[in-house]
Write an enzyme that holds these catalytic residues in place. Structure first.
Site, mmCIF file in Angstrom:
data_model
loop_
_atom_site.group_PDB
_atom_site.id
_atom_site.type_symbol
_atom_site.label_atom_id
_atom_site.label_comp_id
_atom_site.label_asym_id
_atom_site.label_seq_id
_atom_site.Cartn_x
_atom_site.Cartn_y
_atom_site.Cartn_z
ATOM 1 N N GLU A 158 -64.258 -7.800 -100.999
ATOM 2 C CA GLU A 158 -64.111 -8.134 -102.426
ATOM 3 C C GLU A 158 -64.730 -9.501 -102.723
ATOM 4 O O GLU A 158 -65.409 -9.674 -103.735
ATOM 5 C CB GLU A 158 -62.631 -8.140 -102.836
ATOM 6 N N TRP A 190 -73.495 2.009 -130.925
ATOM 7 C CA TRP A 190 -72.098 1.561 -130.862
ATOM 8 C C TRP A 190 -71.477 1.649 -132.250
ATOM 9 O O TRP A 190 -72.171 1.673 -133.260
ATOM 10 C CB TRP A 190 -72.039 0.114 -130.342
ATOM 11 N N ASN A 228 -57.488 -7.106 -111.708
ATOM 12 C CA ASN A 228 -58.777 -6.413 -111.646
ATOM 13 C C ASN A 228 -58.705 -4.959 -112.116
ATOM 14 O O ASN A 228 -59.574 -4.496 -112.852
ATOM 15 C CB ASN A 228 -59.333 -6.475 -110.222
#
Ligand code: FAD
Length: 494
Positions: free
Chosen positions: A296, A328, A363
Site C-alpha cells: 500500500e 457529466w 480508504n
C-alpha cells in the site's frame, strides 16, 4: 557564509536526504547550516490546500523549529504573497546569508518542478551551487521501466519490478542520519533567524478556535508523533492489516497519511521499519499484513511515478483521453448533498461527515464516495477531486488524482467503467453492524439492525424521518443504468 536547506514537503530532521547532505557539506566547509520554509498563500490557493492541512504544516513547523534549535540550526519561515516572487525572494535571502550551496528535495508536481528549474538557473547565475535531490519516493520516478522500456501504467507488474529493484539496491532503505549540530558561532552570526517566529495561516485558510483545538487533538504534529504512530501500528496492528484494513469502524490502518504528506515521516523509514518487524528481509514474503501494508505504501510511489511521467494529469486532464467526452450532469443540488453528507445513502453520508469532522477518510470509504459521485451522481470527478483537496489533511496531488481516476475509471490502472460500486452492498460488507454509520450519522441512532444500511426501504422509515435523515437523492438502479449509458456514449461504444 553558510549552507542552506529549503524545506518543502519534508518537515523532519530524521532520514531527510537533502537536509543530511546539506549538513555534511556545511561540516566539510566549516560553515553554519541554515534552514528555511516559504509559506505561499497563492500556492495554497492554486493547489486547493485544505485549511486543516495548512494548520498541520504550521504546527509541524513549530515542532521542527524546536528540534532544529536543539542543534543550533535556525529555521526561518517567511510568507511570500505572490508565488512568482518566490525564487527572487529566496535568492535575496541566500545572498543575505552568504549562501554557498542550496540543497532541497525535489517535488514532482509541474508548478514545483518549474520553480525548482528557475531556482537552479538563478543560483547558477549568482555563483551559488544548488542540489535538488530525490527523496520522497523509495524508488525515484524514472528508475523503473517495463520490458519495452516504458513507464508502467498498471500497478501489479510495476510493483513486482519495484520489489525486485529494492531487493537489488538495499541502500535504498538506508536511513539518512539527522543533521549535525551547528558550530556555536551560528547563533551569534544569525541571531535574527533564531528569534523569528512562524507566521500564522493566510486569512482564507485559517481555522476557528474550535477547529484548531479539534484538529490538534486528532492529529498531533511532529516527527516524534509520526514515529510513535508507526511504532504502535507495527507493534499492534500491522499483522492483522490484510484482514481488517477494509473495515472503516475498526481503525485498523496506520493513519500515517497526514505525516507522509507533510513529510514528517519518510516512506523509506516506514517501509524499513515495517520490514524489520517481519520474519524475513523480503518485502513480498513473511507476515501477510506486513507485505500488504508495504504494497500500500508503494501505491504512493506508483502514483508519483505516474505524475512524473505523464505530467498532463496535473492539468485537469483524464489520464485516459478517451474518457474526455463523458457528459457529466453538473447538478448543483446533487453535488451539495454529497458534499454535506445528505445523499440518503448512509455509508456515503457517514464517510463525508468523517471527512468534514476529522480532515481524513478511510480508504474504503474514499473509494465508495468517489464512485458514488462520479457514477451515481454522474458528477465530473474533478469536482470531487478538488473537494477532497480542500478538506483533506493528507491531500496529496498524485494519490488523490490517482484515487479519483481509479474510482471514476478515467485514470491509470482504473476500475473498468462498468464496475459500479453498489453502496448498499459495500455498506453491508464493510460495515456489517453499522457501527461506522452510527458513529457519523446521528439521525439514524434510532434505527436498529440491518435497516441501518437502507432505513427507508427496510421498514425503519419512521425512525429515519424522525431523526431528520434525508431520502435517497437518486435511485441506485436507475443511476446505474444512466451511468453505463453515459459512459458508453462518451466512449463511442454501442
Ligand atoms: P494505510 O492503509 O495505513 O496505508 C499506509 C500508507 O500507504 C498511506 O498513509 C498512504 O501513504 C499509502 N497508501 C495507501 N493506500 C494508498 C492508495 N490507494 N494510493 C496512494 N497511497 C496509498 N492518499 C493520500 O495520502 N492523499 C490523498 O489525497 C488521497 N486521496 C485519495 C482519494 C481517493 C478517491 C482514494 C480512493 C484514495 C486516496 N488516497 C489518498 C489513498 C488512501 O485512501 C489514503 O492514503 C489512506 O486512506 C490513508 O490512510 P492510512 O494512512 O491509514 O493508510
Amino acid at each position: 557564509n553558510s549552507v542552506v536547506h529549503w524545506f518543502k514537503c519534508d518537515l523532519r530532521t530524521q532520514d531527510n536526504k537533502s537536509l543530511h547532505m546539506a549538513s555534511e557539506k556545511a561540516k566539510e566547509e566549516g560553515l553554519p547550516l541554515i534552514a528555511f520554509y516559504i509559506i505561499s498563500p497563492q500556492d495554497f490557493e492554486a493547489h486547493l490546500t485544505a485549511p486543516v492541512r495548512v494548520d498541520f504544516i504550521l504546527r509541524n513547523l513549530e515542532v521542527l523549529k524546536e528540534e532544529l534549535g536543539k542543534l543550533d540550526i535556525p529555521l526561518y519561515v517567511e510568507t511570500v504573497e505572490k508565488r512568482k516572487e518566490i525564487p527572487g525572494r529566496i535568492l535575496e535571502l541566500l545572498k543575505e546569508w552568504g549562501a554557498r550551496h542550496l540543497f532541497t528535495n525535489v517535488e514532482y508536481e509541474v508548478d514545483e518542478l518549474r520553480r525548482e528549474a528557475k531556482m537552479v538557473e538563478m543560483c547558477l547565475e549568482n555563483g551559488i551551487a544548488m542540489d535538488v535531490l530525490p527523496d520522497t519516493c523509495v524508488v525515484s520516478p524514472g528508475e523503473l521501466q517495463s520490458g519495452s522500456g516504458k513507464q508502467y501504467a498498471v500497478y501489479t507488474p510495476w510493483f513486482r519490478t519495484w520489489v525486485a529493484h529494492v531487493h537489488d539496491h538495499p541502500k535504498l532503505l538506508e536511513q539518512f542520519p539527522p543533521p549535525s549540530k551547528n558550530p556555536s558561532k551560528a547563533r551569534k552570526t544569525f541571531p535574527k533567524l533564531f528569534d523569528s517566529t512562524i507566521p500564522s495561516a493566510p486569512p482564507n485558510k485559517s481555522l476557528t478556535a474550535e477547529e484548531k483545538k479539534r484538529f490538534k487533538s486528532l492529529w498531533p504534529a511532529g516527527e516524534e508523533e509520526a514515529k510513535a504512530r508507526l511504532t504502535k501500528f507495527c507493534e499492534q496492528k500491522i499483522s492483522g492489516y490484510t484482514d481488517h484494513r477494509n473495515f472503516p469502524s475498526e481503525a485498523a490502518t496506520s493513519s500515517l497519511s497526514p505525516h507522509f504528506a507533510a513529510g514528517t515521516l519518510s516512506a523509506r523509514t516506514a517501509i524499513k521499519y515495517a520490514r524489520d518487524h517481519n520474519t524475513t528481509k523480503k518485502l513480498n514474503a513473511g507476515t501477510q499484513g506486513i507485505q500488504t501494508w508495504i504494497s500500500e505504501v508503494a501505491w504512493r510511489d506508483f502514483y508519483k511515478h505516474v505524475l512524473a511521467n505523464w505530467p498532463y494529469v496535473c492539468m485537469n486532464k483524464s489520464f485516459k483521453p478517451e474518457y474526455t467526452n463523458i457528459s457529466w450532469e453538473y447538478n448543483d443540488e446533487h453535488f451539495e448533498t454529497w458534499k454535506t453528507g445528505q445523499t440518503g445513502y448512509p455509508i456515503v453520508d457517514a464517510a463525508m461527515r468523517q471527512l468534514l469532522h476529522t480532515g481524513w477518510m478511510h480508504n474504503r470509504c474514499r473509494m465508495i464516495v468517489a464512485s458514488f459521485l462520479a457514477k451515481h451522481l454522474l458528477t465530473d470527478w474533478r469536482m470531487g477531486e478538488a473537494f477532497f483537496m480542500t478538506h483533506l489533511i493528507d491531500g496529496d496531488f498524485a494519490s488523490n488524482n490517482g484515487g479519483w481516476g481509479f474510482a471514476a475509471s478515467t485514470g491509470v490502472d482504473p476500475q473498468p467503467y462498468f464496475r459500479i460500486f453498489n453502496p448498499l452492498l459495500q455498506s453491508e460488507k464493510f460495515d456489517a453492524e453499522g457501527n461506522y454509520i452510527r458513529k457519523w450519522v446521528k439521525e439514524l441512532e434510532g434505527v436498529k439492525g440491518k435497516a441501518i444500511h437502507d432505513p427507508y426501504e427496510r421498514g425503519c422509515g419512521k425512525e429515519a424521518k424522525k431523526g431528520g435523515y434525508p431520502k435517497r437523492v437518486v435511485d441506485h438502479k436507475e443511476s446505474r443504468e444512466r451511468c453505463l449509458a453515459r459512459y458508453k456514449e462518451g466512449l463511442g461504444r454501442e
